[in-house]
Design a protein around this motif. Sequence first.
Motif, mmCIF file in Angstrom:
data_model
loop_
_atom_site.group_PDB
_atom_site.id
_atom_site.type_symbol
_atom_site.label_atom_id
_atom_site.label_comp_id
_atom_site.label_asym_id
_atom_site.label_seq_id
_atom_site.Cartn_x
_atom_site.Cartn_y
_atom_site.Cartn_z
ATOM 1 N N ARG A 298 0.715 -1.181 0.027
ATOM 2 C CA ARG A 298 -0.021 0.160 0.024
ATOM 3 C C ARG A 298 1.038 1.158 -0.060
ATOM 4 O O ARG A 298 0.455 2.286 -0.501
ATOM 5 C CB ARG A 298 -0.856 0.025 1.290
ATOM 6 N N ARG A 302 0.643 4.005 -2.870
ATOM 7 C CA ARG A 302 0.634 5.595 -2.499
ATOM 8 C C ARG A 302 1.767 6.368 -3.251
ATOM 9 O O ARG A 302 1.218 7.412 -3.902
ATOM 10 C CB ARG A 302 0.591 5.902 -1.193
ATOM 11 N N GLN A 321 -5.638 7.712 -13.209
ATOM 12 C CA GLN A 321 -6.669 6.693 -13.171
ATOM 13 C C GLN A 321 -6.006 5.306 -13.206
ATOM 14 O O GLN A 321 -6.349 4.103 -12.280
ATOM 15 C CB GLN A 321 -7.434 6.700 -14.553
ATOM 16 N N VAL A 324 -4.547 4.793 -9.393
ATOM 17 C CA VAL A 324 -5.639 4.555 -8.471
ATOM 18 C C VAL A 324 -6.175 3.287 -8.657
ATOM 19 O O VAL A 324 -6.264 2.494 -7.676
ATOM 20 C CB VAL A 324 -6.798 5.633 -8.591
ATOM 21 N N ALA A 325 -6.491 2.754 -9.734
ATOM 22 C CA ALA A 325 -6.918 1.487 -9.919
ATOM 23 C C ALA A 325 -5.952 0.419 -9.506
ATOM 24 O O ALA A 325 -6.334 -0.656 -8.993
ATOM 25 C CB ALA A 325 -7.258 1.069 -11.577
ATOM 26 N N ALA A 327 -3.754 0.787 -6.971
ATOM 27 C CA ALA A 327 -3.958 0.661 -5.535
ATOM 28 C C ALA A 327 -5.265 0.105 -4.995
ATOM 29 O O ALA A 327 -5.028 -0.510 -4.141
ATOM 30 C CB ALA A 327 -3.970 2.392 -5.143
ATOM 31 N N GLN A 328 -6.327 0.328 -5.612
ATOM 32 C CA GLN A 328 -7.527 -0.465 -5.494
ATOM 33 C C GLN A 328 -7.189 -2.081 -5.490
ATOM 34 O O GLN A 328 -7.621 -2.910 -4.499
ATOM 35 C CB GLN A 328 -8.744 -0.262 -6.098
ATOM 36 N N ALA A 329 -6.504 -2.231 -6.664
ATOM 37 C CA ALA A 329 -6.404 -3.708 -6.811
ATOM 38 C C ALA A 329 -5.426 -4.390 -5.654
ATOM 39 O O ALA A 329 -5.323 -5.339 -5.490
ATOM 40 C CB ALA A 329 -5.851 -3.966 -8.172
ATOM 41 N N ALA A 331 -4.989 -3.246 -2.847
ATOM 42 C CA ALA A 331 -5.603 -3.513 -1.542
ATOM 43 C C ALA A 331 -6.563 -4.430 -1.361
ATOM 44 O O ALA A 331 -6.690 -5.377 -0.365
ATOM 45 C CB ALA A 331 -6.436 -2.207 -1.175
ATOM 46 N N LEU A 332 -6.969 -5.036 -2.442
ATOM 47 C CA LEU A 332 -7.818 -6.374 -2.654
ATOM 48 C C LEU A 332 -7.186 -7.721 -2.610
ATOM 49 O O LEU A 332 -7.590 -8.365 -2.034
ATOM 50 C CB LEU A 332 -8.790 -6.248 -3.743
ATOM 51 N N THR A 341 0.436 -6.206 -10.341
ATOM 52 C CA THR A 341 -0.318 -4.831 -10.418
ATOM 53 C C THR A 341 0.904 -3.661 -10.495
ATOM 54 O O THR A 341 0.840 -2.773 -11.232
ATOM 55 C CB THR A 341 -1.537 -4.736 -9.545
#
Length: 452
Positions: A298, A302, A321, A324-325, A327-329, A331-332, A341
């Motif tokens: 993470r 960032r 974009q 951000v995508a 970072a979301q991936a 985290a999941l 990623t």
Amino acid sequence: MEPDLFTAAAEDRQEKDPASSPLAVRMRPRTLDEVVGQGHLLKPGSPLRRLVGEGSGGPAGPSSVILWGPPGIGKTTLAYVVSQATNKRFVELSAITAGVKEVRAVIDGARRASGGYGKETVLFLDEIHRFSKAQQDSLLPAVENRWVTLIAATTENPYFSIISPLLSRSLLLTLQALTDEDLRGLLHRALTDERGLGGAVTLPADAEAHLLRIAGGDARRALTALEAGAGSAIAKGEAEITLETLEESVDRAAVKYDRDGDQHYDVASALIKSIRGSDVDATLHYLARMIEAGEDPRFIARRLMISASEDIGLADPTALQTAVAGAQAVALIGFPEARITLSQVAIALALAPKSNAAYLAIDAALADVRAGLAGPVPPHLRDGHYKGAEKLGHAQGYVYPHDVPGGIAAQRYAPETVHGKQYYAPTRYGAEARYADVVERVRSRLRGEQDG
């Protein structure tokens, strides 16, 4: 079903010569008190404690337990401890290799053992999420009739991977990933306990840190690496497992990187500067160093998001974009898959056209505000949606841009203190070249000049 002859022979060998067993087997906890981590499940009076007969009321409740959590955190160990603490037979099956036939054979054997020998059975079923619905259905009679104590392990969300009838009849326990502190305690026990290395060698701090990094929260992996390092050290006649010996034993170099020290900031800085310099290979090198050293994914994500705005901006509006995508991936999914990623995002940013115009623009505007150049809002821009606003001259004379050809009205927007200031200076790189042309035309129209 009588105990399997081959299994019995193997257990007999281990009892006669414990040192012949792998360290991870020798250090397998014998009681719940020896289990590493999972403190939330091991509190006095917890369902797991009651399952092994601790506390009031004797052995408890559910005849089926589902253990959900990542690999290497003790699911098999907990099943084994339950069988030992309750003096039950322990039979292990893997859903990868076993089918309905094998499950039914174990259940039939459990019924015979219970009737003939008075011995109840714990059936540990690993990777239960790999069983089909029909295969999971075959477990229901044994659970409902308490022919076995079923302990099933899964790394997948049980609400999606396990049938409702079985889930509703089971105690669901969520296991948490082991922390470095959990593993450190396990390593110290293995080094000193007579079942383990019995004080034959020591583990200095730098070698311990490397071992914890390569373990990745997996207790079995940590003990296996420790055993390999200890074997090499003893063969060399050394009293400690040096970092060099450990590196040789596990065939993995230690990364000189302290997550709380200078290396943390130096390598992170080098990653961002390599992206800014468009050197994709150097970018991947520093990214790999951070990943290998066990950096929080993470934190990396960032830093990449910041770089997308600071160093690329409108030269490639899709960069943010992408970051951000990513970072979301991250985290999941987490490591190890998150490395892919992060690589995708880092490569995209390194190869994107660069512009720091957005970064310079906001800092220039902030500098003026901090210098006291925050003058009154022009009267025609003020809120006019209240009684008395017209008398004050608020919102009077405002030109609605949508009513003007071209959608740009020649009127003043900035306070008098900064009127005429131009904070945004677009580059001619990438997509920002288009913004450079647009901003000149817009500024000309706002000044009331003829649009060329």
